[in-house]
Design an enzyme around this catalytic site. Structure first.
Site, PDB file in Angstrom:
ATOM      1  N   ARG A 185       0.812  -1.216   0.000  1.00  0.00           N
ATOM      2  CA  ARG A 185       0.000   0.000   0.000  1.00  0.00           C
ATOM      3  C   ARG A 185       0.847   1.269   0.000  1.00  0.00           C
ATOM      4  O   ARG A 185       0.309   2.368  -0.069  1.00  0.00           O
ATOM      5  CB  ARG A 185      -0.949   0.028   1.215  1.00  0.00           C
ATOM      6  CG  ARG A 185      -2.246  -0.729   0.994  1.00  0.00           C
ATOM      7  CD  ARG A 185      -3.314  -0.335   2.003  1.00  0.00           C
ATOM      8  NE  ARG A 185      -3.768   1.047   1.824  1.00  0.00           N
ATOM      9  CZ  ARG A 185      -4.667   1.629   2.615  1.00  0.00           C
ATOM     10  NH1 ARG A 185      -5.187   0.968   3.645  1.00  0.00           N
ATOM     11  NH2 ARG A 185      -5.040   2.868   2.402  1.00  0.00           N
ATOM     12  N   LYS A 186       2.167   1.116   0.057  1.00  0.00           N
ATOM     13  CA  LYS A 186       3.034   2.284   0.077  1.00  0.00           C
ATOM     14  C   LYS A 186       3.431   2.679  -1.353  1.00  0.00           C
ATOM     15  O   LYS A 186       3.328   1.899  -2.293  1.00  0.00           O
ATOM     16  CB  LYS A 186       4.280   1.997   0.916  1.00  0.00           C
ATOM     17  CG  LYS A 186       3.968   1.553   2.347  1.00  0.00           C
ATOM     18  CD  LYS A 186       3.098   2.553   3.086  1.00  0.00           C
ATOM     19  CE  LYS A 186       2.934   2.230   4.565  1.00  0.00           C
ATOM     20  NZ  LYS A 186       2.118   1.045   4.832  1.00  0.00           N
TER      21      LYS A 186
END
Length: 393
Positions: A185-186
Site C-alpha cells: 500500500r506504500k
C-alpha cells in the site's frame, strides 16, 4: 457524471516492465540476500531523503524494533506513542519489554498532539515515537525540543513518509532514526520491506550489526575483502532482519521515478481537494504551511455533524453505512487506521477505555480513506468523486 459501475480498489500496485524485470538480475547473479542490490537501494534511498545512512531491513516493524534496540531501549523503559496509528508502533515497545504510554492526537492532522506530549513524560520515559501518518509529517520541532530537554530518543515512524517533508527536510532525517515501509500500500513497494535512516554513524553501525545476527561485517563486505573465507566476529546477539536482493532490486528500480510517483499522488490529492471543497460533511486532509504531504493515502474525517464524544458512536454507524454503500458501488474504502488503545491487547493490559483518548477514539470511528494510488486513472477518480458527492447527509 458517469453511471457505469467501476471497481476501484483502495490501493493498487503499479510497476513498470523494467521494474518487474529487475528482480531477474539477482536471480541470475546468485546473490539473493543483503548483497549489491541492497547496497544500491540503500544508496538511492539516502540520495532521495538526504539521510547520511540508510539500512534496508525486512519491514518497517523491524526497522522500529532495531532502532529502539540499537539506541538502548529495554525492559522497564517507557516510550510515548500516538494513540491513533498502526499497531506496530506500539508493539515494538512491548517486544523489547518496555511500557507503551499513549498520547492523544490532533484530530485536524491525525498526528501526535504536541500540546499533550509534555504531560506524558515520566522519569522512566526514554523515547518518543512520532508517526508521520498517511504522508503528513508530525510537528517535529516541538517534539525534538522536548526530547532534547529531557534527554529522550526520537524514533520517527515514517512508514507512510515517502516524499513527506517538514520545512524542507525529508522525514526520517529529523530524529535519531527514521523507519519506512515498503508494504504494497506504500508508494514504493518491495512486497514487504523497510528502511532505517539515521545521521548518526554509530547508530547506523549498531543497526547494521543487529539486523545481521550481530555480525561485525556483512557477507558482502567479507566477500569483497582480501580474506572472504574468514567468518566475521559477532559483538552482539542480533537478529535476522536482512532484506533480500530480490526485494531491493525492485525497490531500487522504482527509485528512478521516485519524484514522479510523489508528484502524481499529490496531483491526485489536489483533484480530490478541489472536488470536495464544498462538502462540509467531509473534511479532507490537512496541509499546514511548511509541510509537503506525500499522500500515502487520502484520509478524511466523516462529519455530518460536529464530532463530539456524545455522538461518535452515532456518526460511526452512519459512516459504516456509507462505506457499505460505496462498497456496493465498487469503491473500496477503509478507516484511516485504528486507535491502538481500543484494540484488545492494549485495552486489557493497560485497562484503557475509548474515551481516555477522545480524538483517537473519534478518528477511529469517523475517519475514512478514499482510493488513491499511483496509476489511478482519470475515469476511476472521477467515478469515486461522483459517488461521494451523491451522499445525502
Amino acid at each position: 457524471m458517469s453511471n457505469a459501475k467501476l471497481n476501484v480498489p483502495i490501493a493498487r500496485t503499479s510497476l513498470e516492465e523494467a521494474e518487474i524485470q529487475s528482480v531477474l538480475e539477482p536471480l541470475r547473479s546468485g546473490w539473493l540476500v543483503q548483497g549489491p542490490k541492497v547496497r544500491e537501494f540503500e544508496e538511492k534511498w539516502s540520495a532521495f531523503t538526504g539521510a547520511e545512512h540508510s539500512i534496508a531491513v525486512t519491514s518497517c516493524t523491524t526497522a522500529l524494533h532495531l532502532s529502539l534496540a540499537a539506541l538502548g531501549f529495554g525492559p522497564g523503559d517507557e516510550a510515548i506513542v500516538p494513540a491513533f496509528t498502526w499497531i506496530a508502533t506500539a508493539n515494538v515497545v512491548e517486544h523489547l519489554g518496555g511500557k507503551v504510554v499513549f498520547c492523544d492526537i490532533d484530530l485536524n492532522t491525525f498526528n501526535l498532539d504536541v500540546e499533550q506530549l509534555a504531560a506524558k513524560i515520566t522519569p522512566r520515559t526514554r523515547a518518543i515515537l512520532p508517526v508521520h501518518l498517511f504522508g503528513l509529517a508530525a510537528d517535529m520541532d516541538p517534539i525534538n525540543a522536548l526530547a532534547k530537554q529531557h534527554g529522550l530518543w526520537v524514533v520517527e515512524d515514517a512508514a507512510c513518509g515517502f516524499g513527506t517533508r517538514y520545512h524542507g527536510r525529508h522525514v526520517g532525517t529529523l530524529g535519531d532514526t527514521g523507519c519506512f515501509s515498503f508494504h504494497p500500500r506504500k508508494a514504493i513497494t518491495t512486497g514487504e520491506g523497510g528502511m532505517i535512516t539515521t545521521n548518526d554513524a554509530k547508530v547506523a553501525e549498531k543497526v547494521r550489526r543487529l539486523r545481521d545476527h550481530g555480525a561485525a561485517m556483512s557477507d558482502l563486505q567479507r566477500h569483497l575483502g582480501a580474506r572472504p573465507y574468514l567468518l566475521a566476529d559477532h559483538p552482539d546477539a542480533g537478529y535476522n532482519q536482512r532484506m533480500t536482493d530480490l526485494q531491493a532490486a525492485l525497490g531500487a528500480a522504482q527509485m528512478a521515478r521516485a519524484h514522479d510517483i510523489v508528484a502524481e499522488r499529490q496531483r491526485l490529492a489536489a483533484v480530490y481537494d478541489d472536488a470536495f471543497a464544498g462538502l462540509g460533511w467531509l473534511r479532507t486532509p490537512a496541509k499546514p504551511d511548511g509541510y509537503e504531504h506525500g499522500y500515502q493515502s487520502y484520509p478524511c474525517l466523516f462529519q455530518p455533524e460536529a464530532v463530539t464524544p456524545a455522538n461518535v458512536e452515532r456518526i460511526n454507524r452512519m459512516r459504516n453505512d456509507w462505506m457499505d454503500q460505496l462498497q456496493q458501488a465498487g469503491i473500496s474504502t477503509r478507516p484511516a487506521t485504528h486507535a491502538v488503545h481500543m484494540l484488545t491487547f492494549y485495552r486489557d493490559k493497560y485497562g484503557l477505555r475509548p474515551e481516555d483518548f477522545p480524538n483517537a477514539y473519534a478518528a477511529n470511528h469517523c475517519s475514512i480513506s478514499l482510493p488513491l494510488f499511483h496509476g489511478m486513472g482519470e475515469a476511476e477518480q472521477q467515478y469515486v468523486i461522483d459517488r461521494v458527492k451523491e451522499y445525502q447527509t
